[in-house]
Design a protein around this motif. Structure first.
Motif, PDB file in Angstrom:
ATOM      1  N   VAL A  10     -10.144   1.096  -2.497  1.00  0.00           N
ATOM      2  CA  VAL A  10      -9.121   0.249  -1.825  1.00  0.00           C
ATOM      3  C   VAL A  10      -7.837   1.199  -1.867  1.00  0.00           C
ATOM      4  O   VAL A  10      -7.409   1.871  -2.727  1.00  0.00           O
ATOM      5  N   GLY A  12      -3.972   2.321   0.328  1.00  0.00           N
ATOM      6  CA  GLY A  12      -2.740   1.526   1.093  1.00  0.00           C
ATOM      7  C   GLY A  12      -2.646   2.275   2.314  1.00  0.00           C
ATOM      8  O   GLY A  12      -2.744   3.758   2.177  1.00  0.00           O
ATOM      9  N   LYS A  20      -2.073  -4.085  -2.711  1.00  0.00           N
ATOM     10  CA  LYS A  20      -3.544  -3.625  -3.408  1.00  0.00           C
ATOM     11  C   LYS A  20      -4.017  -4.324  -4.605  1.00  0.00           C
ATOM     12  O   LYS A  20      -5.135  -4.317  -4.967  1.00  0.00           O
ATOM     13  N   GLU A 226      -9.244   2.336  -7.272  1.00  0.00           N
ATOM     14  CA  GLU A 226      -7.834   1.586  -7.009  1.00  0.00           C
ATOM     15  C   GLU A 226      -6.895   2.334  -6.389  1.00  0.00           C
ATOM     16  O   GLU A 226      -6.354   3.229  -7.619  1.00  0.00           O
ATOM     17  N   ILE A 270      -5.759  -1.385   2.991  1.00  0.00           N
ATOM     18  CA  ILE A 270      -4.784  -2.490   2.857  1.00  0.00           C
ATOM     19  C   ILE A 270      -3.737  -2.294   3.611  1.00  0.00           C
ATOM     20  O   ILE A 270      -3.144  -1.262   3.687  1.00  0.00           O
TER      21      ILE A 270
END
Ligand code: IMP
Length: 435
Positions: A10, A12, A20, A226, A270
């Motif tokens: 994931v 940004g 996020k 992440e 995202i």
């Protein structure tokens, strides 16, 4: 996660704060392992579960699920005091109770007190030319890592090593702090005692996370990486020097988590339905007016880490297109669409001009990027509250058309739409982890 993929990242796609934390939290329900691979406690991931807000800075957002393992990879810079505090707070609320639920890489570098002091003092000295850092010591910790004088998490458990390693470097840093920056020196002995205490508390979590992740992936566990910050804050590809000190995109996953690049199956980008940024630097679609204020107040655009007001502006397709190109984004999660309700007409930045001429890419020089003028396309807005929407068919036609236009402009389908902070305020158009 579905059967089709076993790992996903994931990332940004703007200047950070895209939401996020919420999306990672959502996807964590189907993941076994959640991994931070870069950044440090400059990040602030806000989660709202059953109306209760949790802000995480270092511990991966999967921490709120009882069955997941959270990993802090070697590419993260760790402030051990901040981590102990965050862990204690989560534990007091019943999360991350068992030590094996949080694994910290032996190779992660430690943010030391003088890193924070230097970061903050330099920002004060820069005055109006400041970067607008979070003041968490991120830049100076990376400097020491690259200069090969840093301390790593594995070292914190070895008193003799800590003393030996810091004796020389702290006296150098103290001379710099006092003589160049005009600040107080760091008290060596007090710092050592504190570091060793944190080291003792965290030692049960410190391990070979690269090997753990390799074995987890081999055994078919679902692993979610992440990202923190955003592509435009990337030290190489962002708006240098107004960036953070790490690579923030998928290229950092392999190095920062210690896995082979080929192990990453999916990339979820995202993006907010508009744009925000904290700190200084170019921001072509920024709204320095009542509309900017409206986005800030309706979107609650205040930093989760520093509380600073975020700068707000229209969606910028030039930015997201660049982020998509750099990261091979498979699907976009579009957040905070509800904040745009009632804005009619609703502009989107579809290109830039510089010196009166259209330009196809983002200037590398921050000075030139400051001079860029956004080309805005006006779309019809919508007026009905969409925060209660639970499926795509609940959205007004204009909101759907807005999403479709963003897909055209960025070349990537929107797979998730978020219409509010709660877990249930999420429309899953297309499961990014499906087969
Ligand atoms: P640093 O990472 O604290 O050195 O800050 C460098 C730049 O990155 C500043 O503009 C910060 O505001 C920005 N930044 C760092 N972390 C985040 C984040 O998690 N969200 C948004 N901006 C961030």
């Amino acid at each position: 996660m579905g059967a089709g993929s076993s790992s996903a990242a994931v990332i940004g796609l703007q200047w950070g704060d895209e939401g996020k934390g919420k999306i990672v939290d959502l996807l964590s329900a189907r993941a076994d392992v959640i991994v931070r691979f870069q950044g440090g406690n400059n990040a602030g991931h806000t989660l709202v579960v059953d109306g209760q807000e949790t802000i995480l800075h270092l511990i991966p957002s999967g921490a709120l699920y009882p069955g997941t393992t959270c990993v802090i990879g070697g590419g993260v810079v760790v402030d051990p005091g901040a981590l102990v505090k965050e862990l204690d707070e989560l534990r007091a609320r019943g999360f991350v109770r068992e030590p094996e639920r949080l694994l910290i890489s032996q190779e992660a570098h430690v943010i030391l007190p003088h890193h924070k002091a230097i970061d903050q003092a330099r920002e004060r000295q820069r005055g109006s030319g400041k970067i607008g850092t979070t003041g968490r010591g991120i830049g100076p910790a990376h400097e020491d890592k690259v200069a090969r004088i840093g301390l790593r998490m594995i070292d914190l458990c070895d008193e003799a090593y800590v003393r030996r390693a810091l004796e020389v470097s702290v006296s150098e840093k103290n001379a710099y702090l006092k003589e160049v920056l005009g600040e107080d020196a760091i008290h060596y002995e007090a710092m050592i005692e504190e570091l060793l205490e944190w080291g003792r508390k965290l030692s049960v979590h410190v391990t070979d996370t690269s090997r753990y992740l390799h074995e987890a992936l081999e055994s078919g566990s679902k692993v979610l990486f992440e990202g923190a910050q955003g592509v435009m804050l990337d030290v190489d590809h962002g708006t240098y020097p107004y960036v953070t000190s790490s690579n923030t995109g998928v290229a950092a996953v392999a190095a920062g988590a210690g896995i082979a690049p080929s192990k990453l199956d999916k990339v979820v980008g995202i993006s907010k339905a508009y744009t925000t940024r904290v700190g200084s630097g170019p921001f072509p679609t920024e709204l320095d007016d009542e509309m900017g204020e409206r986005l800030r107040s309706d979107g609650g655009e205040y930093g989760a880490t520093t509380g600073r007001a975020r700068r707000c502006g229209w969606f910028d397709a030039m930015v997201v297109r660049k982020a998509v190109r750099l990261n091979g984004v498979d699907t976009i999660a579009l957040t905070k669409l509800d904040v745009l309700t009632g804005i009619d007409p609703l502009p989107i930045c579809v290109g830039y001009t510089h010196m009166g001429k259209p330009i196809g890419s983002i200037p590398a020089s921050a000075g030139a990027y400051e001079e860029v003028v956004p080309v805005l396309e006006e779309r019809e807005g919508w007026h009905d509250d969409i925060s209660g929407a639970r499926s795509i068919s609940d959205l007004p036609a204009q909101a759907l058309a807005y999403i479709r236009r963003l897909e055209e402009l960025t070349g990537v389908d929107v797979g998730i739409v978020s219409v509010g902070p709660g877990r249930d305020q999420t429309l899953l158009l297309d499961d990014p982890f499906g087969a």
